[in-house]
Design an enzyme around this catalytic site. Structure first.
Site, PDB file in Angstrom:
ATOM      1  CB  THR A  74      -5.564  36.907  17.552  1.00 17.56           C
ATOM      2  OG1 THR A  74      -4.303  35.629  17.822  1.00 17.56           O
ATOM      3  CG2 THR A  74      -4.613  37.370  16.264  1.00 17.56           C
ATOM      4  CD  GLN A 181       0.332  30.819  27.128  1.00 19.20           C
ATOM      5  OE1 GLN A 181       0.145  29.898  28.267  1.00 19.20           O
ATOM      6  NE2 GLN A 181       0.513  30.485  26.265  1.00 19.20           N
ATOM      7  CB  CYS A 329       6.954  31.089  15.293  1.00 20.53           C
ATOM      8  SG  CYS A 329       6.779  32.466  13.537  1.00 20.53           S
TER       9      CYS A 329
HETATM   10  N1  PLP Z   1      -2.040  35.906  23.894  1.00 19.82           N
HETATM   11  C1  PLP Z   1      -0.902  35.562  24.383  1.00 19.82           C
HETATM   12  C2  PLP Z   1      -0.162  36.005  25.192  1.00 19.82           C
HETATM   13  C3  PLP Z   1      -0.914  34.281  23.206  1.00 19.82           C
HETATM   14  O1  PLP Z   1       0.445  33.401  24.176  1.00 19.82           O
HETATM   15  C4  PLP Z   1      -1.529  33.892  22.593  1.00 19.82           C
HETATM   16  C5  PLP Z   1      -1.513  32.489  21.631  1.00 19.82           C
HETATM   17  O2  PLP Z   1      -0.738  31.937  22.066  1.00 19.82           O
HETATM   18  C6  PLP Z   1      -2.346  34.764  22.449  1.00 19.82           C
HETATM   19  C7  PLP Z   1      -2.354  35.696  22.713  1.00 19.82           C
HETATM   20  C8  PLP Z   1      -3.251  34.563  21.039  1.00 19.82           C
HETATM   21  O3  PLP Z   1      -4.720  33.176  21.301  1.00 19.82           O
HETATM   22  P1  PLP Z   1      -5.325  32.467  19.857  1.00 19.82           P
HETATM   23  O4  PLP Z   1      -4.071  31.609  20.258  1.00 19.82           O
HETATM   24  O5  PLP Z   1      -6.544  32.524  20.688  1.00 19.82           O
HETATM   25  O6  PLP Z   1      -5.198  33.602  18.996  1.00 19.82           O
END
Ligand code: PLP
Length: 389
Positions: A74, A181, A329
């Site tokens: 994120t 992913q 979620c």
């Molecule tokens: N992007 C994708 C495609 C994800 O599946 C996720 C998490 O599920 C994230 C970003 C976010 O990653 P993080 O949980 O390390 O913040």
């Protein structure tokens, strides 16, 4: 990871720690030094951080100097999505952020682009970005930043990243790839994908939660406006004393994911195929989303008409199987999937979608447990009770 009476099949939400990552974590936690200190203790901590930087760089075919550690996927997405990205002598801000309609919430939020500066590019019914629509969006927004995921977290559908990058680059744009992913399931070479920037996250590949990285393809790409300012760590891009243990474990997980990729992907693919043929044999009306597209070897998003995802997930859980609806979620509530809506799936089927995602410890016995739970669910469904909406 799986306990005797449980089958954990929610690896796209998060994966268990790899033993190598656990060992690296424990080793690093025993160190007292700060990586910015020049004494021996500090240098020992710095060594672990720099070794992990090399391991993460190798995972995506980048130079270690182009890896910037963050608190996760994120934050890496938030860092990447800014109008203020300089490339070589190009310092003019980028006016427009293009994203596909199926991006993760951390990309859909638009990073640091002003409200209204983000445009969504549609996807095909199989869940791949529509390259014709992308070309039109690029023509209308010169020099854009495009953020496109490598593979979708809900359907597993792999995106045509290199083709999209060619379209964007021809218009002077930049390409960010949310590859969270991908690693451990697909080859993720930043150069081969044509990405300028790439996001990775430790906890999807067997590292700890709360650590990730933004990777750039070249030293020519600069961020004059870091998200976190302060002590100048991560070459000024991400201040704050490094999460040494998390980073060291991320490196160990990256290394194991890279070396085990071929064997693990083949094993997951064969179990996934077993799962999908079993689901359909039990309930021929089962729909597998994105089935005709190239998908991650570990992901199946499926539904049957009349089923309600929340009820089905609880029924699977009671039978010892951990699965999820499309997206994890934070509220714990199942929200309607924007991914399936973007693919044009009818709301009735969207509400029924259940995601099964496998990993390197998944066995045939896990698939068997899921299928016997599915047999019970399908029987209840065909009698019109138990799991119906
Ligand atoms: N992007 C994708 C495609 C994800 O599946 C996720 C998490 O599920 C994230 C970003 C976010 O990653 P993080 O949980 O390390 O913040």
């Amino acid at each position: 990871m799986n306990k005797p009476h449980r089958s954990y099949l929610d690896w796209n939400a998060t994966a268990p720690l790899r033993p190598q990552a656990r060992a690296a974590l424990t080793e690093a936690l025993a160190l007292e030094g700060n990586p910015s200190s020049i004494h021996a203790e500090g240098r020992a901590a710095r060594h672990l951080v720099e070794r992990a930087r090399e391991e993460v760089a190798a995972l995506v075919g980048a130079q270690p100097a182009n890896v910037f550690f963050t608190s996760g996927g994120t934050e890496a997405n938030m860092l990447a999505l800014t109008p203020a990205i300089e490339t070589g002598n190009e310092k003019q801000p980028r006016g427009r952020l293009l994203i596909s309609a199926i991006e993760h919430a951390s990309v859909r939020a638009g990073g640091r682009f002003p409200h209204g500066a983000t445009a969504e590019v549609p996807v095909t019914p199989q869940g791949r970005i529509d390259l014709g629509a992308l070309a039109e969006a690029v023509a209308a927004a010169p020099r854009p930043l495009l953020s496109l995921m490598l593979a979708n977290n809900e359907t597993g559908v792999v995106q045509p990243v290199a083709e999209a990058a060619a379209i964007v680059h021809a218009a002077g744009g930049l390409m960010h790839v949310d590859a969270v992913q991908g690693p451990g399931r697909l080859a993720c070479d930043i150069g081969a994908l044509g990405a300028d920037l790439m996001t990775v996250s430790a906890h999807k590949i067997g590292g700890p939660k709360g650590v990730g990285a933004l990777v750039r393809a070249s030293e020519d790409i600069h961020f004059p406006d870091p998200l976190v300012r302060g002590g100048g760590q991560e070459r000024g891009l991400r201040a704050g004393t490094e999460n040494v243990a998390g980073i060291a474990a991320f490196g160990a997980a990256a290394s194991a994911s890279r070396t085990e990729l071929a064997a693990e992907a083949a094993q997951m693919r064969s179990l996934r195929n077993l799962l999908e043929s079993g689901l359909k044999a039990i309930s021929p009306a089962t729909v597998i989303f994105g089935e005709a597209a190239e998908r991650l070897p570990n992901t199946t998003l499926f539904a049957a008409a009349g089923m309600k995802a929340e009820t089905a997930i609880i029924a699977f859980d009671l039978d010892g199987v951990a699965v999820s609806s499309g997206a994890a979620c934070s509220s714990g509530k199942v929200q309607p999937s924007h991914v399936l809506a973007a693919m044009g799936v009818a709301p009735e089927l969207t509400r029924a979608a259940v995601r099964v995602s496998l990993g390197w410890t998944t066995t045939e016995a896990d698939i068997g447990r899921l299928l016997s739970a599915w047999r019970k669910l399908s029987a209840a469904l065909s009698k019109g009770h138990g799991v119906a909406a």
